[in-house]
Design a protein around this motif. Sequence first.
Motif, PDB file in Angstrom:
ATOM      1  N   VAL A 140      41.762  49.138  41.491  1.00 35.04           N
ATOM      2  CA  VAL A 140      41.543  49.589  42.925  1.00 35.04           C
ATOM      3  C   VAL A 140      42.136  50.812  43.013  1.00 35.04           C
ATOM      4  N   SER A 141      41.209  51.878  43.782  1.00 30.58           N
ATOM      5  CA  SER A 141      41.543  53.356  43.739  1.00 30.58           C
ATOM      6  C   SER A 141      41.366  53.847  45.175  1.00 30.58           C
ATOM      7  N   THR A 172      41.558  41.088  44.720  1.00 30.02           N
ATOM      8  CA  THR A 172      42.712  41.930  44.376  1.00 30.02           C
ATOM      9  C   THR A 172      43.836  41.374  44.735  1.00 30.02           C
ATOM     10  N   SER A 204      46.252  50.724  46.354  1.00 28.08           N
ATOM     11  CA  SER A 204      45.858  51.681  44.936  1.00 28.08           C
ATOM     12  C   SER A 204      46.572  51.195  43.618  1.00 28.08           C
ATOM     13  N   ALA A 241      36.856  50.804  42.629  1.00 29.93           N
ATOM     14  CA  ALA A 241      37.805  50.384  41.709  1.00 29.93           C
ATOM     15  C   ALA A 241      37.405  51.322  40.534  1.00 29.93           C
ATOM     16  N   LEU A 246      41.544  44.443  40.132  1.00 29.74           N
ATOM     17  CA  LEU A 246      40.252  43.914  40.601  1.00 29.74           C
ATOM     18  C   LEU A 246      39.904  42.867  39.370  1.00 29.74           C
ATOM     19  N   ASN A 290      47.153  53.968  39.223  1.00 28.61           N
ATOM     20  CA  ASN A 290      46.224  55.174  39.667  1.00 28.61           C
ATOM     21  C   ASN A 290      47.254  56.259  39.404  1.00 28.61           C
TER      22      ASN A 290
END
Length: 368
Positions: free
Chosen positions: A303-304, A248, A288, A316, A292, A181
């Motif tokens: 994933v965020s 995840t 993060s 995500a 996923l 991210n």
Amino acid sequence: MTNNQLTEAIERYLSGQMDKEELARFDELRREDADIDMKIAEHQQFLGILKQYRERVELVDRLNAIHAEIDVHELVEEMTSHPSWVVRMWRQHHSKISVAASIAIFAMLATMFFTGYFGGQPKYRELREEIGRVKQSTAQLNLKTNALQRQINGSPKKHMLPGNYKGSGFALSSDGYIVTNYHVIGSRYDSVYVQTASGDSYRVKVVYTEPQYDVAILKIDDSSFKGLPALPYSFKKSKSDLGERVYTIGYSEGDSPVVDQGYLSSANGYQGDSAAYRVSIPVNPGNSGGPLVNSKGSIIGIVSGKQTQTEGASYAVKTGYLYKALQNVPQDSLSDKVTMSNKNTLSNLNRVQQIKKLQNYVFMVRVY
């Protein structure tokens, strides 16, 4: 179909101006082409923003009109000099005054609500983990001592200092390109390292960042890195179905990868964000940037973040927007073209076997 023709078709599609036959053809085109589906979602979100702006302008105009009709100074004089007129004034103007007061109260409450004044408002939390300063200083001292001991013993093993922030990332290609991210990296950093599940660490360079989609592309820039085996997973560009089982892998606890699982609960992310999925899955700071993954071993998102006051409501970024970010990378920033895998050798394996292979391609990302 040109861009102008596509835009015109999308507007007619969203406004309900297509006949049944044309609507059926466009629906089929939308299902087959993920790029067109994304453009429709983005255009729909844009129209929603325009509608909100128009409603806000209308509200301001209404308030101005009400204010123009009420002579405040005259009312003050009437109320002061002729108290008996208060009742008459209220009877003549009570509807306007009530509307003005109601709108003012509503605006005040809305401002308090959206600024988080009321503790019950769910908020979006990014899952970058900040390392504690005291813990970091102690760990740095311990690692320096251990590094000196390893030099004396001749051990070649690499180890990392704790860093300022920690997140996860995963391989885009076997030659060292990694995605995480944007908020894990941020705009201010001195250096970035990644660490494997086996404990080896490598320095990376930040190749490209796309804040709009919360995507950052990294490249391992370390002479000790010899490359990875061919990626065992593929990247799903089309939309995934609600209720689909997902999991995840990320570095939310210590130096070992952690697996969490759940299901896809919404096609849109936080506050209707069309660039993300909502997933019912427990994630924590450090997750993060992790992948996923669906039951077939295909990566469907990055994933965020999560909601702070809703258990299991996580988000995500869709892999379709990872493709978009890669298309925007200037070619002179890439030493080699990033070729994302379209072969999936995980599809016929069970969850445990998938994870054994996948964890070798998921990294801890440390930012200094």
